[in-house]
Enzyme design. Structure first.
Site, PDB file in Angstrom:
ATOM      1  N   HIS A 183       0.846  -1.189   0.000  1.00  0.00           N
ATOM      2  CA  HIS A 183       0.000   0.000   0.000  1.00  0.00           C
ATOM      3  C   HIS A 183       0.877   1.232   0.000  1.00  0.00           C
ATOM      4  O   HIS A 183       1.804   1.347   0.788  1.00  0.00           O
ATOM      5  CB  HIS A 183      -0.913   0.028   1.239  1.00  0.00           C
ATOM      6  N   ASP A 208     -15.413   2.508   7.050  1.00  0.00           N
ATOM      7  CA  ASP A 208     -14.376   3.392   6.530  1.00  0.00           C
ATOM      8  C   ASP A 208     -14.863   4.179   5.322  1.00  0.00           C
ATOM      9  O   ASP A 208     -14.524   5.349   5.157  1.00  0.00           O
ATOM     10  CB  ASP A 208     -13.117   2.599   6.158  1.00  0.00           C
ATOM     11  N   ARG A 212     -14.668  12.664   6.222  1.00  0.00           N
ATOM     12  CA  ARG A 212     -13.388  13.345   6.512  1.00  0.00           C
ATOM     13  C   ARG A 212     -12.962  14.211   5.338  1.00  0.00           C
ATOM     14  O   ARG A 212     -12.413  15.299   5.508  1.00  0.00           O
ATOM     15  CB  ARG A 212     -12.303  12.294   6.809  1.00  0.00           C
ATOM     16  N   SER A 248      -7.839   3.813   8.857  1.00  0.00           N
ATOM     17  CA  SER A 248      -8.549   3.700   7.581  1.00  0.00           C
ATOM     18  C   SER A 248      -7.803   2.754   6.638  1.00  0.00           C
ATOM     19  O   SER A 248      -8.381   1.814   6.078  1.00  0.00           O
ATOM     20  CB  SER A 248      -8.675   5.101   6.967  1.00  0.00           C
ATOM     21  N   LYS A 253      -8.768  -1.694   5.933  1.00  0.00           N
ATOM     22  CA  LYS A 253      -9.028  -2.288   4.615  1.00  0.00           C
ATOM     23  C   LYS A 253      -8.013  -3.383   4.303  1.00  0.00           C
ATOM     24  O   LYS A 253      -8.357  -4.423   3.755  1.00  0.00           O
ATOM     25  CB  LYS A 253      -8.995  -1.200   3.540  1.00  0.00           C
TER      26      LYS A 253
HETATM   27  N1  URA Z   1      -6.018   6.513   2.241  1.00  0.00           N
HETATM   28  C1  URA Z   1      -6.978   5.863   2.919  1.00  0.00           C
HETATM   29  O1  URA Z   1      -7.412   4.793   2.525  1.00  0.00           O
HETATM   30  N2  URA Z   1      -7.442   6.425   4.046  1.00  0.00           N
HETATM   31  C2  URA Z   1      -6.984   7.583   4.522  1.00  0.00           C
HETATM   32  O2  URA Z   1      -7.428   8.021   5.542  1.00  0.00           O
HETATM   33  C3  URA Z   1      -5.985   8.252   3.793  1.00  0.00           C
HETATM   34  C4  URA Z   1      -5.522   7.688   2.659  1.00  0.00           C
END
Ligand code: URA
Length: 428
Positions: A86, A165, A172, A187, A191
């Protein structure tokens, strides 16, 4: 139904720098997901978290509650190790494209759930959608079959994964609360943990084109995410990498696919190759594969073979011509000397204004739009030489893109050397 807690009490606790209990956190995430906490209440809580922080046990519980809001995938039936990467996002960051097939060459399955771009950072799915016929939405069964057969899949996360999320991130985004480290870490990691990968490598970007502009903040984010992953039983490591200048020589969609294919063909810009190989080494090590030589698999065509099969499996034609922007304009070097700065954020905003990115989730992106760089920091340039080519289908966008680039370039007398180090540190 009577509720276990009152949202206003929860907000007050964080407003007054208190600590939320596990039961309060579980209730908050669940109640928000089912609509029992209103958006304005959650926005206030997010702002209190942004201002006053959360301790590690709170972040860990918040992440677990978000995972529990949806399904959890399980790849154990594949019978091979899984690894994922990621990136916290940057300009010209196309690394996922060559990386996923490269790691799959060595028998590690790569379930890469990716997103679309918002603002100045590009999205992997937007880039891949410039390939004719390619499809981002796969069912869980299709994903599993492709992982068994090809070994790598890059697709959109299904709606069932961490739904809390999805709702929270959208809120957000419009309330100035994206940049809170506990909220970003939970967040991303909710995932990734729900996705079911066995190991994870995080590429945490630092610099003007990244979420985290300074190294101390990026380090804190990386350490928080590594701890969350490790606590959840996912072998997790992070690299801190430089995002003060774009990665590679392209920022856009189709032009980034083109550059990724160059890397898969054994060429491509040195920084993209270096980061791809380093992340592959990290993923392979985390997955327990020894003595792999990913640099070689880029040179000898094995990674390209997996790429072709991966694109075809999702309906794409890897040999089709990529879309080309209808219009182009050149930006020239203003002076002789050494290019010491080429600002990532400025290039990202320019690419976005040219049509490569979107301002709202529902906007479409232009496949051919973006910025092609002709020089990177460290290059000696001459006044009047082309520095960048701006690409778009809609020429009225050139002026605003040029405005974004007004202070992007710094040229110093020859002999000066830019301070650039691609891989800053490793955190595990
Ligand atoms: N990427 C995400 O998936 N969540 C965040 O809060 C910031 C970047």
């Amino acid at each position: 139904m009577s509720e276990q807690f009152d949202a206003v009490d929860i907000i007050r606790i964080k407003r007054d720098r208190g600590t939320l209990s596990p039961a309060q956190i579980d209730w908050t995430i669940d109640a928000y997901t089912r609509g029992a906490i209103a958006d304005e209440q959650m926005a206030a809580l997010n702002m209190a978290i942004l201002l006053n922080g959360m301790d590690r046990p709170e972040i860990s519980r918040w992440t677990a509650a978000m995972i529990a809001s949806g399904e959890r995938m399980d790849f154990s039936a594949l019978g091979k190790p899984t690894s994922d990467k990621h990136s916290t996002g940057g300009v010209g960051d196309k690394i996922t494209l060559p990386l996923a097939p490269l790691v799959a060459v060595f028998g590690v399955a790569v379930p890469q759930l990716s997103g679309r771009g918002l603002g100045h950072t590009g999205g992997t799915l937007d880039k891949l959608e410039s390939i004719s016929g390619w499809r981002a939405q796969l069912s869980n069964d299709e994903m599993m079959a492709q992982l068994a057969d090809v070994g790598a899949v890059i697709c959109a996360a299904g709606a069932g994964l961490a739904p809390a999320d999805k709702k929270l991130y959208a809120l957000r985004d419009v309330t100035g609360t994206v940049e809170a480290i506990p909220l970003i870490a939970s967040s991303i990691m909710s995932k990734k943990i729900a996705e079911g990968t066995g190991s994870l490598v995080l590429d945490v970007k630092v610099g003007s084109g990244a979420f985290m502009k300074d190294e101390a903040q990026a380090r804190e984010l990386a350490e928080t995410m590594v701890a969350l992953g490790t606590d959840a039983g996912v072998k997790t490591a992070a690299l801190l990498t430089n995002m003060s200048t774009p990665l590679g020589l392209t920022a856009g969609n189709a032009i980034e696919v083109e550059e990724s294919v160059e890397v898969l063909a054994g060429g491509g810009p040195q920084d993209v190759v270096e980061l791809t190989v380093r992340l592959a080494e990290e993923m392979l090590e985390a997955a327990g594969v020894r003595d792999a030589d990913p640099a070689r698999a880029l040179q000898d065509g094995r990674a390209m073979d997996v790429w072709n099969r991966m694109i075809e499996a999702q309906g794409g034609d890897p040999r089709a011509e990529l879309p080309v922007a209808k219009e182009s304009e050149t930006v020239f070097a203003p002076a002789d000397g050494v290019l010491v700065e080429l600002d990532a954020l400025s290039v990202g905003v320019a690419a976005w204004r040219l049509g490569a990115g979107r301002a709202r989730k529902e906007d479409a992106v232009q496949a051919g739009a973006g910025v092609r760089l002709h020089a990177k920091p460290g290059a000696v340039v001459r006044a009047g030489e082309p520095l960048m080519t701006l690409l778009t289908d809609t020429p009225e966008k050139f002026d605003r893109a040029r405005e974004a680039l007004e202070t992007a370039v710094v040229i110093a007398p020859e002999g000066a050397r830019p301070a650039q180090q691609l891989i800053i540190d490793r955190i595990a």
